[in-house]
Design a protein around this motif. Structure first.
Motif, PDB file in Angstrom:
ATOM      1  N   ALA A 126       0.933  -1.493   1.107  1.00  0.00           N
ATOM      2  CA  ALA A 126       0.076  -0.822   0.122  1.00  0.00           C
ATOM      3  C   ALA A 126      -1.078  -1.721  -0.285  1.00  0.00           C
ATOM      4  O   ALA A 126      -2.218  -1.269  -0.442  1.00  0.00           O
ATOM      5  N   ARG A 127      -0.774  -3.000  -0.474  1.00  0.00           N
ATOM      6  CA  ARG A 127      -1.830  -3.958  -0.834  1.00  0.00           C
ATOM      7  C   ARG A 127      -2.871  -4.034   0.292  1.00  0.00           C
ATOM      8  O   ARG A 127      -4.074  -4.092   0.048  1.00  0.00           O
ATOM      9  N   ALA A 128      -2.333  -4.037   1.556  1.00  0.00           N
ATOM     10  CA  ALA A 128      -3.223  -4.118   2.707  1.00  0.00           C
ATOM     11  C   ALA A 128      -4.140  -2.896   2.779  1.00  0.00           C
ATOM     12  O   ALA A 128      -5.273  -2.979   3.246  1.00  0.00           O
ATOM     13  N   PHE A 129      -3.622  -1.740   2.289  1.00  0.00           N
ATOM     14  CA  PHE A 129      -4.450  -0.536   2.255  1.00  0.00           C
ATOM     15  C   PHE A 129      -5.524  -0.613   1.162  1.00  0.00           C
ATOM     16  O   PHE A 129      -6.359   0.273   1.049  1.00  0.00           O
ATOM     17  N   GLY A 130      -5.403  -1.639   0.308  1.00  0.00           N
ATOM     18  CA  GLY A 130      -6.406  -1.828  -0.736  1.00  0.00           C
ATOM     19  C   GLY A 130      -6.145  -1.035  -1.988  1.00  0.00           C
ATOM     20  O   GLY A 130      -7.049  -0.824  -2.806  1.00  0.00           O
ATOM     21  N   LEU A 131      -4.889  -0.550  -2.161  1.00  0.00           N
ATOM     22  CA  LEU A 131      -4.571   0.177  -3.396  1.00  0.00           C
ATOM     23  C   LEU A 131      -4.618  -0.769  -4.586  1.00  0.00           C
ATOM     24  O   LEU A 131      -4.341  -1.965  -4.449  1.00  0.00           O
ATOM     25  N   SER A 132      -4.953  -0.196  -5.727  1.00  0.00           N
ATOM     26  CA  SER A 132      -5.037  -1.052  -6.922  1.00  0.00           C
ATOM     27  C   SER A 132      -3.636  -1.544  -7.294  1.00  0.00           C
ATOM     28  O   SER A 132      -2.629  -0.871  -7.004  1.00  0.00           O
ATOM     29  N   GLU A 133      -3.597  -2.685  -7.951  1.00  0.00           N
ATOM     30  CA  GLU A 133      -2.317  -3.285  -8.348  1.00  0.00           C
ATOM     31  C   GLU A 133      -1.538  -2.320  -9.262  1.00  0.00           C
ATOM     32  O   GLU A 133      -0.321  -2.202  -9.177  1.00  0.00           O
ATOM     33  N   ARG A 134      -2.288  -1.635 -10.125  1.00  0.00           N
ATOM     34  CA  ARG A 134      -1.659  -0.708 -11.074  1.00  0.00           C
ATOM     35  C   ARG A 134      -0.964   0.435 -10.302  1.00  0.00           C
ATOM     36  O   ARG A 134       0.180   0.796 -10.606  1.00  0.00           O
ATOM     37  N   THR A 135      -1.672   0.970  -9.315  1.00  0.00           N
ATOM     38  CA  THR A 135      -1.105   2.064  -8.514  1.00  0.00           C
ATOM     39  C   THR A 135       0.133   1.573  -7.762  1.00  0.00           C
ATOM     40  O   THR A 135       1.156   2.274  -7.695  1.00  0.00           O
ATOM     41  N   ILE A 136       0.019   0.391  -7.215  1.00  0.00           N
ATOM     42  CA  ILE A 136       1.164  -0.152  -6.450  1.00  0.00           C
ATOM     43  C   ILE A 136       2.382  -0.305  -7.356  1.00  0.00           C
ATOM     44  O   ILE A 136       3.502   0.105  -7.008  1.00  0.00           O
ATOM     45  N   ILE A 137       2.145  -0.856  -8.540  1.00  0.00           N
ATOM     46  CA  ILE A 137       3.274  -1.111  -9.452  1.00  0.00           C
ATOM     47  C   ILE A 137       3.886   0.202  -9.927  1.00  0.00           C
ATOM     48  O   ILE A 137       5.102   0.411  -9.832  1.00  0.00           O
ATOM     49  N   VAL A 138       3.023   1.104 -10.428  1.00  0.00           N
ATOM     50  CA  VAL A 138       3.529   2.326 -11.047  1.00  0.00           C
ATOM     51  C   VAL A 138       4.079   3.287  -9.996  1.00  0.00           C
ATOM     52  O   VAL A 138       5.169   3.849 -10.161  1.00  0.00           O
ATOM     53  N   HIS A 139       3.355   3.484  -8.923  1.00  0.00           N
ATOM     54  CA  HIS A 139       3.745   4.533  -7.977  1.00  0.00           C
ATOM     55  C   HIS A 139       4.686   4.052  -6.882  1.00  0.00           C
ATOM     56  O   HIS A 139       5.402   4.875  -6.296  1.00  0.00           O
ATOM     57  N   TYR A 140       4.669   2.787  -6.559  1.00  0.00           N
ATOM     58  CA  TYR A 140       5.488   2.325  -5.433  1.00  0.00           C
ATOM     59  C   TYR A 140       6.622   1.384  -5.846  1.00  0.00           C
ATOM     60  O   TYR A 140       7.758   1.576  -5.444  1.00  0.00           O
ATOM     61  N   ALA A 141       6.281   0.387  -6.675  1.00  0.00           N
ATOM     62  CA  ALA A 141       7.302  -0.630  -6.992  1.00  0.00           C
ATOM     63  C   ALA A 141       8.277  -0.148  -8.059  1.00  0.00           C
ATOM     64  O   ALA A 141       9.496  -0.148  -7.866  1.00  0.00           O
ATOM     65  N   LEU A 142       7.714   0.299  -9.188  1.00  0.00           N
ATOM     66  CA  LEU A 142       8.587   0.662 -10.324  1.00  0.00           C
ATOM     67  C   LEU A 142       9.534   1.811  -9.956  1.00  0.00           C
ATOM     68  O   LEU A 142      10.687   1.841 -10.382  1.00  0.00           O
ATOM     69  N   ARG A 143       9.042   2.702  -9.179  1.00  0.00           N
ATOM     70  CA  ARG A 143       9.832   3.867  -8.801  1.00  0.00           C
ATOM     71  C   ARG A 143      11.130   3.448  -8.080  1.00  0.00           C
ATOM     72  O   ARG A 143      12.176   4.068  -8.254  1.00  0.00           O
ATOM     73  N   ILE A 144      11.019   2.428  -7.270  1.00  0.00           N
ATOM     74  CA  ILE A 144      12.211   1.918  -6.582  1.00  0.00           C
ATOM     75  C   ILE A 144      13.007   1.018  -7.522  1.00  0.00           C
ATOM     76  O   ILE A 144      14.240   1.108  -7.618  1.00  0.00           O
ATOM     77  N   ALA A 145      12.266   0.190  -8.268  1.00  0.00           N
ATOM     78  CA  ALA A 145      12.939  -0.806  -9.108  1.00  0.00           C
ATOM     79  C   ALA A 145      13.743  -0.159 -10.226  1.00  0.00           C
ATOM     80  O   ALA A 145      14.713  -0.736 -10.723  1.00  0.00           O
ATOM     81  N   VAL A 146      13.339   1.045 -10.611  1.00  0.00           N
ATOM     82  CA  VAL A 146      14.008   1.669 -11.755  1.00  0.00           C
ATOM     83  C   VAL A 146      15.333   2.344 -11.359  1.00  0.00           C
ATOM     84  O   VAL A 146      16.131   2.713 -12.214  1.00  0.00           O
ATOM     85  N   LEU A 147      15.581   2.447 -10.031  1.00  0.00           N
ATOM     86  CA  LEU A 147      16.792   3.149  -9.579  1.00  0.00           C
ATOM     87  C   LEU A 147      18.094   2.570 -10.146  1.00  0.00           C
ATOM     88  O   LEU A 147      18.913   3.313 -10.701  1.00  0.00           O
TER      89      LEU A 147
END
Lengths: 531, 316
Positions: free
Chosen positions: B215-236
């Motif tokens: 996701a970072r390589a795609f240039g997504l913002s850090e906020r988007t990565i955290i909220v939409h990709y990381a937290l979603r998994i981390a909250v499981l």
């Protein structure tokens, strides 16, 4: 660009989840019925030690219900608020004993039931009293009525109460005690013959307004009340089983009057909220150390007497009741007919005499005994001092604390065989308005039921029968004193105390309590010049 | 997904029945009877026999259990012989208070704990991360009753900001919320630290995973990565823990209901056990267990919805 993947699908996300749960929570919160909080406008806010199960007089099971019933119902007689068990007229303008089995009454005309159920009549008295012993109803308080037979109605306001046999406790226990509170025949019939926490009618100085389970009962001034004036527009009676919670609620300004624990009295003496006072009332509870005389270790009366002489009751009372209570001389508390001025074994005991009794009995020391007790902080403190007292005379005591439900079964024959194994136990119960209710539990017939000491004495049983069959107070006084002498001489009992009931009260309130500590709400008044 | 939910629901029902049966046996093995406890010396043998008959206690245990389930199938939890009220009515009257308390506590703890944990992970080893770490351990370590008592003494007795007892005025959400603050805080504060620690650990793991790097390589913002990709998994794991946490909270709710004189199922159950009021105890236990099982089921379903691997793994 955001690529649509299963991980960022919009169908379900954190926001949807949070929004959903928040809405669900708010919906539930909105569905909850509630109470108004501490709006003090000529209102009294008071703690009751437990919630109400039933306000139907023959089915009321706790003093907490009696507190409310006394305010919303009338009986022929009620207790005075002068700290004695003396009675005064309530719904009756005349009440007299004709003979040992007949009582005549005449109601005050013009007393109305609420909710349009009309005037109180002698027929309502007949209905209420006879209902309490109706075998089809199987009322929990039927036993309070003793040998009550029926009521003969003479006219709209007069009648005669008839008993099968003399029963000296009839007036204080049945008539003034609440079981025979007068209910409207029409109202109760309309309610299906029995009701629970919502009375179909009232006739006392306050009316029942609402009951909220596990929360409170709200009473309001009865506009049709024609008796002595009452003080408050509303009374909020909170069901609070935890005494510490009620202390906090008082300190937070939400209660005007609350019973506090004995150990908190020192705290409140030092840190009394500025507008408040502490008062110590008697509790009418009887605490004693019981000894099961049928247990092999305690069959020798000299061993039991050694325990009596070995226990320093002064130390027990000082430690557990912080010196607020007095050592008792028997189950009948001070101020009640039949109270003994002193016990045979002095409160301090005598360890030397106790040791001598053990030597005389040929007991090899240390003697190890078990002491069962209710798992209550105050009672646990008391038994620890007893343990310390008895250790000094060579008796090692193992304390076994149990929850109240379990503890109440240990001496009962219908609950297994453990009644044979119990040795010492620390027991307590609240007596009633008559000494009969303090002593009847120790007759031979009660062995294996409430007489866990297995105490049995012919003279005691005979005196118990005689004392309840006469209404000559001097005779009764002598009988009950003698009965307590017999109990103590049996070695089965070491009387400890009748306890206390400390209350914290706003200075603006002048409270009223029965001698057993229960509130007489109708007699609560504002302090002069406060309302 | 539907198959997954059906399978989980079936399992939840089995758990519920098993738990209630076990508790039924345990409750009836306790010494003591309701008549003696509530009526004291007034409990004559005749009255006790009559009460036992009305409560069905004169029947063998298996018969009682069979009757309980037969009545339950018809939506009848019995009658409280002392108040003569249907137990179902008594329980349903109290249950919402407990549910609101538990949801408020766990919801509040999540609202604070998840962002704190997330922030700690993003800024790990920063001063704030260390502070959150220390505070989290402190919140977890301090027993909730200590927190409750101090909250009461400070916020209610000393400053009188919040009421010390009750549940608030009916229909007045603000008043109810004021009454909810202290008990919910007492119940949920320890969970703030727990959730924060859990989310932080999960986030640190997830942030190292390949898809985040992609996701970072795609240039997504850090906020988007955290909220939409990381937290979603981390909250499981947190969702799973929150489901189970409801059980712990239900136990804690009893304490909060007593300390704050708040109505609720815990208080009803506690008094029912003390007085051996079996129909009330069974009704309360059944409803509480059902609520817990339901919460666990919901957390499983949420997990499955958030992470297809869960339901796929279950299917395979």
């Amino acid at each position: 660009m955001v690529v649509e993947t299963p991980l960022n699908s919009r169908r379900f996300n954190r926001r949807v989840f949070l929004r959903g749960t928040t809405l669900a929570g708010l919906s539930l919160a909105g569905a909850i019925p509630g109470i108004s909080w501490a709006v003090r406008n000529n209102q009294l806010h008071i703690r009751n030690y437990t919630d109400v199960s039933s306000l139907d007089p023959p089915f009321m099971i706790s003093g907490a219900e009696g507190v409310i019933a006394n305010a919303i119902y009338q009986s022929l007689l009620q207790f005075r608020s002068d700290g004695t068990w003396n009675t005064q007229l309530d719904a009756a303008e005349y009440f007299a004993e004709i003979d040992a089995t007949h009582y005549a009454f005449r109601l005050r005309p013009g007393q109305m039931f609420s909710n349009g159920f009309g005037e109180l009549t002698a027929d309502d008295v007949k209905f209420s009293l006879e209902r309490a012993i109706d075998p089809t109803l199987n009322a929990l308080n039927a036993e309070d009525m003793g040998p009550f037979s029926h009521v003969e109605v003479q006219d709209r306001y007069s009648g005669t109460i008839v008993l099968h046999s003399p029963y000296a406790a009839f007036v204080p226990v049945a008539i003034a005690g609440g079981t025979a509170a007068i209910m409207s025949r029409k109202a109760v019939s309309a309610a299906g013959g029995r009701f629970g926490t919502e009375p179909p009618c009232c006739s006392g100085p306050y009316l029942f307004r609402e009951w909220r389970a596990q929360r409170k009962t709200v009473l309001e001034r009865n506009p049709d009340w024609s008796g002595p004036a009452v003080a408050f527009d509303e009374i909020h009676v909170y069901a609070m089983s935890d005494v510490k919670a009620s202390e906090t609620a008082f300190e937070a300004g939400q209660l005007d009057c609350a019973e506090i624990s004995v150990e908190s009295t020192a705290h409140f003496r030092k840190n009394m909220p500025p507008d408040s006072k502490l008062k110590i009332y008697p509790s009418g509870r009887n605490y004693w150390l019981g000894m099961n005389q049928s247990n092999p270790a305690l069959q020798d009366i000299r061993v039991r007497q050694a325990i009596q002489w070995g226990v320093d009751v002064n130390a027990v009372v000082e430690a557990a009741w912080f010196g607020l209570a007095q050592p008792s001389t028997g189950p009948v508390p001070a101020g009640m007919l039949g109270h003994r001025p002193s016990s045979h074994v002095p409160p301090a005991g005598d360890p030397a005499r106790a040791k001598a009794l053990l030597v005389e009995a040929g007991i090899s020391l240390p003697l190890r005994l078990r002491l069962d007790v209710n798992n209550d902080a105050l009672e646990l403190t008391a038994v620890q001092v007893i343990q310390w007292s008895l250790k000094k005379i060579g008796i090692e005591v193992d304390i076994r604390a149990q929850d109240n439900g379990t503890f109440l079964s240990i001496g009962r024959e219908d609950a297994g065989d453990q009644w044979q194994d119990i040795q010492l136990f620390f027991q307590s119960f609240v007596g009633g308005a008559d000494p009969y209710y303090s002593l009847v539990w120790f007759v031979s017939e009660q062995m294996g039921r409430w007489n866990w000491e297995r105490f049995s004495n012919e003279e005691f049983d005979l005196l118990n029968d005689k004392a309840i069959a006469t209404t000559v107070q001097v005779e009764r006084d002598t009988f009950y004193r003698r009965m307590q002498d017999i109990m103590e001489d049996s070695g089965c009992y070491r009387f400890v105390t009748n306890g206390v009931m400390p209350q914290i009260i706003r200075n603006t309130i002048q409270p009223a309590f029965q001698p057993d500590g229960y509130a007489l709400l109708r007699d609560f008044q504002p302090t002069k010049g406060e309302v | 997904m539907l198959e997954y939910v059906i399978r989980r629901s079936g399992l939840a029902l089995v758990i519920l029945l098993l738990a209630v049966t076990l508790l039924f046996a345990m409750i009836h093995m306790m010494p003591g009877d309701p008549a003696s406890i509530l009526l004291g010396p007034k409990a004559s043998p005749e009255l006790k026999a009559a009460l036992n008959q009305r409560m069905g206690l004169d029947q063998p245990l298996l018969v009682q259990l069979a009757r309980f389930y037969a009545d339950l199938a018809q939506g009848d939890l019995g009658t409280d012989v002392f108040s003569n009220r249907p137990v179902l009515e008594m329980v349903l009257e109290q249950l919402p208070y407990t549910i609101v308390l538990v949801l408020a506590a766990i919801g509040g703890a999540s609202l604070v704990g998840i962002p704190l944990g997330c922030y700690s992970a993003i800024r790990h080893n920063s001063l704030l991360d260390r502070l959150v770490g220390v505070m989290s351990v402190a919140f977890i370590a301090i027993p909730s009753f200590v927190i409750a008592l101090y909250l009461l003494l400070l916020l209610s007795v000393k400053w009188r900001w919040f009421p010390a007892m009750g549940a608030g005025d009916s229909g007045d959400i603000v008043d109810q919320a004021r009454h909810l603050v202290l008990p919910a805080l007492a119940l949920g504060l320890g969970w703030v630290g727990y959730i924060a620690r859990l989310v932080r650990t999960s986030m640190l793991e997830v942030m190292e995973e390949n898809h985040i790097r992609t996701a970072r390589a795609f240039g997504l913002s850090e906020r988007t990565i955290i909220v939409h990709y990381a937290l979603r998994i981390a909250v499981l794991p947190t969702v799973t823990i929150l489901g189970l946490g409801i059980g712990t909270m239900l136990s804690g709710a009893l304490f909060a209901e007593i300390v704050f004189s708040r109505p609720g199922i815990g208080k009803l159950l506690h008094e029912g056990v003390l007085t051996r009021n079996y129909p009330v105890v069974m009704g309360s236990v059944l409803m509480t267990t059902a609520f817990f099982v339901l919460c666990t089921l919901i957390s499983d379903v949420i997990n499955a919805m958030l992470d297809p691997r869960v339901r796929d793994g279950e299917s395979s």
